[in-house]
Design an enzyme around this catalytic site. Sequence first.
Site, PDB file in Angstrom:
ATOM      1  N   PHE A   1       0.852  -1.188   0.000  1.00 34.52           N
ATOM      2  CA  PHE A   1       0.000   0.000   0.000  1.00 34.52           C
ATOM      3  C   PHE A   1       0.887   1.236   0.000  1.00 34.52           C
ATOM      4  O   PHE A   1       1.755   1.383   0.848  1.00 34.52           O
ATOM      5  CB  PHE A   1      -0.931   0.016   1.231  1.00 34.52           C
TER       6      PHE A   1
ATOM      7  N   ASP B   1       9.351   2.437   1.094  1.00 35.11           N
ATOM      8  CA  ASP B   1       8.257   3.219   1.656  1.00 35.11           C
ATOM      9  C   ASP B   1       8.249   2.982   3.166  1.00 35.11           C
ATOM     10  O   ASP B   1       7.836   1.932   3.648  1.00 35.11           O
ATOM     11  CB  ASP B   1       6.936   2.759   1.012  1.00 35.11           C
TER      12      ASP B   1
ATOM     13  N   LYS C   1       3.193   9.863   8.375  1.00 27.16           N
ATOM     14  CA  LYS C   1       2.570   9.355   9.599  1.00 27.16           C
ATOM     15  C   LYS C   1       3.229   9.829  10.899  1.00 27.16           C
ATOM     16  O   LYS C   1       2.986  10.933  11.357  1.00 27.16           O
ATOM     17  CB  LYS C   1       2.512   7.828   9.541  1.00 27.16           C
TER      18      LYS C   1
HETATM   19  C1  LIG Z   1       3.186   2.227   3.750  1.00 32.38           C
HETATM   20  C2  LIG Z   1       2.258   3.357   3.455  1.00 32.38           C
HETATM   21  N1  LIG Z   1       2.544   4.184   2.443  1.00 32.38           N
HETATM   22  C3  LIG Z   1       1.746   5.230   2.148  1.00 32.38           C
HETATM   23  C4  LIG Z   1       0.598   5.475   2.861  1.00 32.38           C
HETATM   24  C5  LIG Z   1      -0.267   6.652   2.509  1.00 32.38           C
HETATM   25  O1  LIG Z   1      -0.125   7.628   3.484  1.00 32.38           O
HETATM   26  P1  LIG Z   1      -1.162   8.834   3.586  1.00 32.38           P
HETATM   27  O2  LIG Z   1      -2.459   8.273   4.036  1.00 32.38           O
HETATM   28  O3  LIG Z   1      -0.539   9.771   4.582  1.00 32.38           O
HETATM   29  O4  LIG Z   1      -1.252   9.447   2.237  1.00 32.38           O
HETATM   30  C6  LIG Z   1       0.258   4.633   3.920  1.00 32.38           C
HETATM   31  C7  LIG Z   1      -0.980   4.849   4.676  1.00 32.38           C
HETATM   32  O5  LIG Z   1      -1.508   4.001   5.329  1.00 32.38           O
HETATM   33  C8  LIG Z   1       1.112   3.543   4.227  1.00 32.38           C
HETATM   34  O6  LIG Z   1       0.835   2.699   5.225  1.00 32.38           O
END
Ligand SMILES: Cc1ncc(COP(=O)(O)O)c(C=O)c1O
Length: 375
Positions: free
Chosen positions: A127, A212, A241
């Site tokens: 994700f 990520d 986050k």
């Molecule tokens: C690994 C990862 N990347 C990207 C995101 C996207 O982040 P945002 O909701 O701040 O756009 C998330 C959100 O859960 C995530 O867990």
Amino acid sequence: MYVIKNYSRLPVSFVRGEGVYLYDDKDKRYLDFLSGIAVCSLGHSHPKLVEAICGQAKELLHVSNLFENPWQEELAEKLVEEFWTAGKVFFCNSGTEANEAAIKLARKFFRDRGEDRYRIITFRKGFHGRTYGSLSATAQEQFHRGFEPILEGFDYAELNDIDSVRERLREDTAGIMLEVIQGEGGVNECDPEFLRGVQELCRERGVLLIVDEVQTGIGRTGRFYGYQHYGIEPDIITLAKGLGGGVPIGAMLARDEVAKHLTPGSHGSTFGGNALACRAGLVVVEEVKRLLPHVAEVGAYFRKKLEDLKVGKVKGRGLMLGLELERECRDVVLEALERGLVVNCTAGRVLRFLPPLTVEKEHVDEAVDILKRVL
Ligand SMILES: Cc1ncc(COP(=O)(O)O)c(C=O)c1O
């Protein structure tokens, strides 16, 4: 009434928080083992964070990125200090934006060198966010449905299967992007050997390794960055986050040689890395560096207690843990909430625990007692 119903919200309204506890509008107390999905890394109303935010609000909230920004410089230095090599940082506001920046930078890096490489390999159950680039990088059709066509240029491989990565590598592959522990996908950890294999393939083929760290970064797994557990050396990492402790901020870190391709005018953000967000980030980073041994210790303690429950497979590291049940876990989440424990269910059957990094063993005991009764 007036808010679009794009979330299925749980029937609780929190009005204040203190440490690892949240309070609803009837003053009922809840143990928060979700932290706003890995956001409130220092818990709620952390005195140093509150002081920094209030102090900054009194001085200056925001100036445009058209001007010098000493707060960004200070925070970037702290983030790069923990990176494996010399790097530079771009600030934005969220995880999806950090990943957009990473995808754009990977393409630009090669285009500037006259190479027509643009494809990115990502992983099933991963994700990366909801905006088009990050959504297209997210190899889960359920998130694409109704929004097609998604962007061209992404190839989906299987996690922990190096052959599936090798098969998807092409002349025009620019990057491989992954989470070292997939969060939304069900707390699925990469095998160390698989990650080393990916690193080797990247080096062999001159492909950028993008990690990520939106969920795994900023101390969540017991190391400052999640990748540090595995002995790999990413070219780009993305953060969000937990970095702001509740104030929206995202960041992309890249190795110097890669970062320099994000030239003036090529990418940007109005709010990204404003004074308020960076001041919050500075407090979080300082505190988290101190908390790392604590995260590892309490995480191991929590893991053991979950294993002792013998109700499912325990997954994850540090304070990013999952408990895979034999059945759907939404009812468990609702019942836990009823009993004063906030947890989350992901990938259908995985109970996910992301408590504040300040959580103590007695809070873990309290949470596990509630879980025991619910399960
Ligand atoms: C690994 C990862 N990347 C990207 C995101 C996207 O982040 P945002 O909701 O701040 O756009 C998330 C959100 O859960 C995530 O867990």
